[in-house]
Design a protein around this motif. Structure first.
Motif, short mmCIF file in Angstrom:
data_model
loop_
_atom_site.label_atom_id
_atom_site.label_comp_id
_atom_site.label_asym_id
_atom_site.label_seq_id
_atom_site.Cartn_x
_atom_site.Cartn_y
_atom_site.Cartn_z
N SER A 42 0.73 -1.17 -0.06
CA SER A 42 -0.07 -0.02 0.07
C SER A 42 0.79 1.09 -0.10
O SER A 42 0.63 2.08 -0.73
CB SER A 42 -1.12 0.10 1.21
N ARG A 43 2.03 1.25 0.84
CA ARG A 43 2.80 2.49 0.70
C ARG A 43 3.55 2.59 -0.30
O ARG A 43 3.61 3.69 -0.98
CB ARG A 43 3.82 2.21 1.86
N ILE A 44 3.91 1.60 -1.20
CA ILE A 44 4.60 1.61 -2.76
C ILE A 44 3.56 1.98 -3.53
O ILE A 44 3.77 3.11 -4.42
CB ILE A 44 5.17 0.43 -2.84
N TRP A 45 2.27 1.53 -3.52
CA TRP A 45 1.38 1.70 -4.62
C TRP A 45 0.68 3.09 -4.45
O TRP A 45 0.10 3.52 -5.28
CB TRP A 45 0.33 0.77 -4.72
N TYR A 46 0.60 3.47 -3.22
CA TYR A 46 -0.33 4.94 -2.83
C TYR A 46 0.35 5.57 -1.97
O TYR A 46 0.06 5.86 -0.95
CB TYR A 46 -1.66 4.16 -2.18
N PRO A 47 1.52 6.14 -2.59
CA PRO A 47 2.35 7.05 -1.76
C PRO A 47 1.75 8.42 -1.29
O PRO A 47 2.00 8.87 -0.15
CB PRO A 47 3.64 7.45 -2.80
N VAL A 84 1.79 3.43 -10.17
CA VAL A 84 2.50 2.15 -10.67
C VAL A 84 4.07 2.56 -10.76
O VAL A 84 4.34 3.16 -11.73
CB VAL A 84 1.76 1.55 -11.91
N PRO A 85 4.80 1.92 -9.77
CA PRO A 85 6.23 2.00 -9.76
C PRO A 85 6.66 1.30 -10.94
O PRO A 85 6.90 -0.12 -10.61
CB PRO A 85 6.69 1.63 -8.32
N SER A 86 7.42 1.66 -11.79
CA SER A 86 8.11 0.95 -12.77
C SER A 86 9.18 -0.16 -12.32
O SER A 86 9.26 -1.02 -12.89
CB SER A 86 8.68 1.77 -14.08
N ASP A 87 9.84 0.33 -11.26
CA ASP A 87 10.81 -0.72 -10.83
C ASP A 87 10.24 -1.75 -10.18
O ASP A 87 10.94 -3.02 -10.23
CB ASP A 87 11.87 0.14 -9.97
N PHE A 88 9.21 -1.73 -9.57
CA PHE A 88 8.40 -2.60 -9.17
C PHE A 88 7.92 -3.46 -9.97
O PHE A 88 8.07 -4.88 -9.88
CB PHE A 88 7.27 -2.10 -8.04
N LEU A 89 7.34 -3.08 -11.05
CA LEU A 89 6.75 -3.74 -12.06
C LEU A 89 7.91 -4.84 -12.82
O LEU A 89 7.64 -5.90 -12.99
CB LEU A 89 6.18 -3.00 -13.32
N ASN A 90 9.03 -4.07 -13.06
CA ASN A 90 9.96 -4.87 -13.70
C ASN A 90 10.79 -5.94 -13.04
O ASN A 90 11.02 -6.99 -13.67
CB ASN A 90 11.28 -3.71 -13.96
N GLU A 91 10.56 -5.87 -11.50
CA GLU A 91 10.78 -6.80 -10.72
C GLU A 91 9.87 -7.91 -10.42
O GLU A 91 10.33 -9.26 -10.59
CB GLU A 91 11.53 -6.52 -9.34
N PHE A 92 8.69 -7.62 -10.42
CA PHE A 92 7.58 -8.54 -10.13
C PHE A 92 6.67 -8.87 -11.16
O PHE A 92 5.86 -9.82 -10.78
CB PHE A 92 6.82 -8.10 -8.79
#
Length: 90
Positions: A63-68, A74-82
């Motif tokens: 929640s902290r990552i996706w709704y800062p 949508v954080p691109s680094d998170f998408l690239n990793e997961f």
């Protein structure tokens, strides 16, 4: 099956599948029937099965990552990793 009532919705199979696959990783409640009264609908209500997650540190972190700023980002680094084929299918 709830009491003597057997309800057959596509939501039930989807909810049971999701619950079974995720219950060992996240604290989830088993699928539960839900009826929502809504006069805008032809029947005046909708029915579904849901799986509800409880508070968990991993969910809080997501929640902290996706709704800062209380708005979805949508954080691109998170998408690239997961984000993989399985995540896309979910």
């Amino acid at each position: 099956m709830f009491g003597d009532l057997v309800l057959e919705f596509e939501d039930l199979g989807w909810s049971e599948n999701g619950y079974e696959q995720l219950k060992d990783f996240l604290p989830l409640s088993p699928p539960a029937y839900k009826k929502v009264i809504d006069p805008r609908l032809a029947n005046g209500f909708s029915e579904c099965y849901t799986v509800q997650s409880r508070t968990h540190e991993q969910i809080t972190e997501l929640s902290r990552i996706w709704y800062p700023s209380s708005k979805k980002v949508v954080p691109s680094d998170f998408l690239n990793e997961f984000l993989n084929n399985e995540a896309l299918s979910w």
